[in-house]
Scaffold this motif. Sequence first.
Motif, PDB file in Angstrom:
ATOM      1  N   ALA A  55       0.705  -1.180  -0.036  1.00 26.94           N
ATOM      2  CA  ALA A  55      -0.127   0.178  -0.222  1.00 26.94           C
ATOM      3  C   ALA A  55       0.808   1.363  -0.043  1.00 26.94           C
ATOM      4  O   ALA A  55       0.532   2.232  -0.763  1.00 26.94           O
ATOM      5  N   THR A  56       1.809   1.480   0.664  1.00 23.76           N
ATOM      6  CA  THR A  56       2.938   2.209   0.651  1.00 23.76           C
ATOM      7  C   THR A  56       3.501   2.600  -0.559  1.00 23.76           C
ATOM      8  O   THR A  56       3.615   3.780  -0.988  1.00 23.76           O
ATOM      9  N   SER A  57       3.826   1.482  -1.257  1.00 26.47           N
ATOM     10  CA  SER A  57       4.585   1.660  -2.355  1.00 26.47           C
ATOM     11  C   SER A  57       3.375   2.018  -3.349  1.00 26.47           C
ATOM     12  O   SER A  57       3.861   2.889  -4.330  1.00 26.47           O
ATOM     13  N   VAL A  58       2.450   1.682  -3.523  1.00 25.02           N
ATOM     14  CA  VAL A  58       1.601   2.142  -4.531  1.00 25.02           C
ATOM     15  C   VAL A  58       1.090   3.329  -4.296  1.00 25.02           C
ATOM     16  O   VAL A  58       1.050   4.359  -5.176  1.00 25.02           O
ATOM     17  N   MET A  59       0.996   3.904  -2.988  1.00 31.67           N
ATOM     18  CA  MET A  59       0.719   5.281  -2.760  1.00 31.67           C
ATOM     19  C   MET A  59       1.755   6.266  -3.231  1.00 31.67           C
ATOM     20  O   MET A  59       1.680   7.506  -3.731  1.00 31.67           O
ATOM     21  N   THR A  60       3.176   5.979  -2.886  1.00 33.01           N
ATOM     22  CA  THR A  60       4.163   6.533  -3.164  1.00 33.01           C
ATOM     23  C   THR A  60       4.446   6.727  -4.753  1.00 33.01           C
ATOM     24  O   THR A  60       4.765   7.777  -5.266  1.00 33.01           O
ATOM     25  N   VAL A  61       4.158   5.693  -5.582  1.00 35.73           N
ATOM     26  CA  VAL A  61       4.124   5.636  -7.075  1.00 35.73           C
ATOM     27  C   VAL A  61       3.014   6.735  -7.422  1.00 35.73           C
ATOM     28  O   VAL A  61       3.583   7.400  -8.372  1.00 35.73           O
ATOM     29  N   MET A  62       2.124   6.869  -7.052  1.00 38.47           N
ATOM     30  CA  MET A  62       1.084   7.603  -7.247  1.00 38.47           C
ATOM     31  C   MET A  62       1.440   9.158  -7.152  1.00 38.47           C
ATOM     32  O   MET A  62       1.438  10.015  -7.947  1.00 38.47           O
ATOM     33  N   SER A  63       2.221   9.216  -5.969  1.00 40.01           N
ATOM     34  CA  SER A  63       2.476  10.758  -5.510  1.00 40.01           C
ATOM     35  C   SER A  63       3.755  10.973  -6.414  1.00 40.01           C
ATOM     36  O   SER A  63       3.814  12.200  -6.936  1.00 40.01           O
ATOM     37  N   TYR A  64       4.701  10.051  -6.569  1.00 41.04           N
ATOM     38  CA  TYR A  64       5.617  10.497  -7.966  1.00 41.04           C
ATOM     39  C   TYR A  64       5.199  10.713  -9.173  1.00 41.04           C
ATOM     40  O   TYR A  64       5.351  11.704  -9.637  1.00 41.04           O
ATOM     41  N   ALA A  65       4.178  10.150  -9.531  1.00 42.11           N
ATOM     42  CA  ALA A  65       3.541  10.350 -10.770  1.00 42.11           C
ATOM     43  C   ALA A  65       2.832  11.666 -10.889  1.00 42.11           C
ATOM     44  O   ALA A  65       2.893  12.408 -11.840  1.00 42.11           O
ATOM     45  N   VAL A  66       2.088  11.958  -9.768  1.00 40.88           N
ATOM     46  CA  VAL A  66       1.290  13.306  -9.863  1.00 40.88           C
ATOM     47  C   VAL A  66       2.455  14.411  -9.725  1.00 40.88           C
ATOM     48  O   VAL A  66       2.399  15.268 -10.400  1.00 40.88           O
ATOM     49  N   SER A  67       3.552  14.316  -8.799  1.00 40.69           N
ATOM     50  CA  SER A  67       4.445  15.355  -8.936  1.00 40.69           C
ATOM     51  C   SER A  67       4.998  15.587 -10.287  1.00 40.69           C
ATOM     52  O   SER A  67       5.359  16.520 -10.715  1.00 40.69           O
ATOM     53  N   ASN A  68       5.250  14.253 -11.058  1.00 44.34           N
ATOM     54  CA  ASN A  68       6.002  14.310 -12.407  1.00 44.34           C
ATOM     55  C   ASN A  68       5.003  15.133 -13.459  1.00 44.34           C
ATOM     56  O   ASN A  68       5.294  16.001 -14.014  1.00 44.34           O
ATOM     57  N   TYR A  69       3.817  14.752 -13.342  1.00 48.48           N
ATOM     58  CA  TYR A  69       2.563  15.236 -14.143  1.00 48.48           C
ATOM     59  C   TYR A  69       2.332  16.583 -14.059  1.00 48.48           C
ATOM     60  O   TYR A  69       2.500  17.451 -14.922  1.00 48.48           O
ATOM     61  N   LEU A  70       2.352  17.181 -12.494  1.00 44.40           N
ATOM     62  CA  LEU A  70       1.854  18.384 -12.367  1.00 44.40           C
ATOM     63  C   LEU A  70       3.061  19.251 -12.231  1.00 44.40           C
ATOM     64  O   LEU A  70       3.127  20.412 -12.003  1.00 44.40           O
ATOM     65  N   GLY A  71       4.349  18.479 -12.011  1.00 44.62           N
ATOM     66  CA  GLY A  71       5.625  19.695 -11.988  1.00 44.62           C
ATOM     67  C   GLY A  71       5.786  20.039 -10.505  1.00 44.62           C
ATOM     68  O   GLY A  71       6.167  21.282 -10.240  1.00 44.62           O
ATOM     69  N   ARG A  72       5.099  19.509  -9.600  1.00 44.55           N
ATOM     70  CA  ARG A  72       5.258  19.919  -8.222  1.00 44.55           C
ATOM     71  C   ARG A  72       5.520  19.067  -7.170  1.00 44.55           C
ATOM     72  O   ARG A  72       5.607  17.573  -7.534  1.00 44.55           O
ATOM     73  N   GLN A  73       6.185  19.370  -6.076  1.00 46.01           N
ATOM     74  CA  GLN A  73       6.822  18.554  -5.083  1.00 46.01           C
ATOM     75  C   GLN A  73       5.730  17.919  -4.302  1.00 46.01           C
ATOM     76  O   GLN A  73       5.270  18.518  -3.113  1.00 46.01           O
ATOM     77  N   TYR A  74       5.264  16.883  -4.651  1.00 40.27           N
ATOM     78  CA  TYR A  74       4.270  15.999  -3.652  1.00 40.27           C
ATOM     79  C   TYR A  74       4.747  14.613  -3.128  1.00 40.27           C
ATOM     80  O   TYR A  74       3.900  13.782  -2.728  1.00 40.27           O
ATOM     81  N   ARG A  75       6.311  14.316  -3.458  1.00 38.83           N
ATOM     82  CA  ARG A  75       6.939  13.258  -2.950  1.00 38.83           C
ATOM     83  C   ARG A  75       6.943  13.240  -1.415  1.00 38.83           C
ATOM     84  O   ARG A  75       7.892  13.917  -0.872  1.00 38.83           O
ATOM     85  N   GLU A  76       6.511  12.283  -0.757  1.00 38.28           N
ATOM     86  CA  GLU A  76       6.355  12.038   0.624  1.00 38.28           C
ATOM     87  C   GLU A  76       7.636  11.797   1.300  1.00 38.28           C
ATOM     88  O   GLU A  76       8.226  12.696   2.257  1.00 38.28           O
ATOM     89  N   PRO A  77       8.631  10.980   0.749  1.00 41.81           N
ATOM     90  CA  PRO A  77      10.031  10.875   1.399  1.00 41.81           C
ATOM     91  C   PRO A  77      10.764  12.233   1.254  1.00 41.81           C
ATOM     92  O   PRO A  77      11.627  12.299   2.004  1.00 41.81           O
ATOM     93  N   VAL A  78      10.471  12.747   0.194  1.00 38.14           N
ATOM     94  CA  VAL A  78      11.327  14.137  -0.091  1.00 38.14           C
ATOM     95  C   VAL A  78      11.034  15.159   0.888  1.00 38.14           C
ATOM     96  O   VAL A  78      11.844  15.734   1.577  1.00 38.14           O
ATOM     97  N   LEU A  79       9.713  15.160   1.190  1.00 39.66           N
ATOM     98  CA  LEU A  79       9.123  16.181   2.267  1.00 39.66           C
ATOM     99  C   LEU A  79       9.526  15.654   3.519  1.00 39.66           C
ATOM    100  O   LEU A  79       9.723  16.570   4.394  1.00 39.66           O
ATOM    101  N   LEU A  80       9.487  14.253   3.888  1.00 36.26           N
ATOM    102  CA  LEU A  80       9.851  13.910   5.187  1.00 36.26           C
ATOM    103  C   LEU A  80      11.379  14.103   5.405  1.00 36.26           C
ATOM    104  O   LEU A  80      11.754  14.674   6.759  1.00 36.26           O
ATOM    105  N   ARG A  81      12.001  14.265   4.491  1.00 35.92           N
ATOM    106  CA  ARG A  81      13.509  14.650   4.524  1.00 35.92           C
ATOM    107  C   ARG A  81      13.817  16.158   4.745  1.00 35.92           C
ATOM    108  O   ARG A  81      14.559  16.380   5.734  1.00 35.92           O
ATOM    109  N   CYS A  82      12.766  16.993   4.407  1.00 32.98           N
ATOM    110  CA  CYS A  82      12.700  18.356   4.921  1.00 32.98           C
ATOM    111  C   CYS A  82      12.511  18.550   6.367  1.00 32.98           C
ATOM    112  O   CYS A  82      13.104  19.234   7.057  1.00 32.98           O
ATOM    113  N   PHE A  83      11.775  17.655   6.856  1.00 32.31           N
ATOM    114  CA  PHE A  83      11.220  17.535   8.106  1.00 32.31           C
ATOM    115  C   PHE A  83      12.493  17.116   8.887  1.00 32.31           C
ATOM    116  O   PHE A  83      12.730  17.639  10.057  1.00 32.31           O
ATOM    117  N   LEU A  84      13.040  16.179   8.684  1.00 34.85           N
ATOM    118  CA  LEU A  84      14.309  15.534   9.315  1.00 34.85           C
ATOM    119  C   LEU A  84      15.453  16.312   9.366  1.00 34.85           C
ATOM    120  O   LEU A  84      16.138  16.564  10.562  1.00 34.85           O
TER     121      LEU A  84
END
Length: 147
Positions: free
Chosen positions: A16-45
């Motif tokens: 489920a996490t992998s499917v969700m993440t693939v969707m986030s990467y696809a939407v990010s690439n399609y819209l040209g926006r940063q919606y990738r959870e692991p990248v945003l979690l890195r900002c938090f860390l």
Amino acid sequence: MMIYALFKVVIASVIATSVMTVMSYAVSNYLGRQYREPVLLRCFLDSFNLSWTARNSIILSWLLHYSIGIALVTAYQMYWSFVIIENPWWNLALLAVITGLIGVGSWKVIFKMCKYKPHIDYLGYYIHIFLVHLIFTITATFTYLLL
């Protein structure tokens, strides 16, 4: 029996996490926006100013992302053992909406805690995170049931 339940939780959450993440990467690439959870979690860390290498920060953000998925599916399993609503579709809908709201609320808290605010479309991200958590819940539920 407990090992089998743990196996189901881990496998369902990883899928489920992998499917969700693939969707986030696809939407990010399609819209040209940063919606990738692991990248945003890195900002938090990075807000904690730990003296980690960039590689360790990336690895930890991915581990945190998948650990949250395991925690959610563990909570689902506990919920399923105490289900009050008899209609399974209403249970799934309720669980999906609650998970989506938890996702949005959690990210609002995470962004407030971030020292370095990511330059993203926050409203768009909250809509996106709600929708991908619906996908997460549906994927986790059906994967768990198929195992």
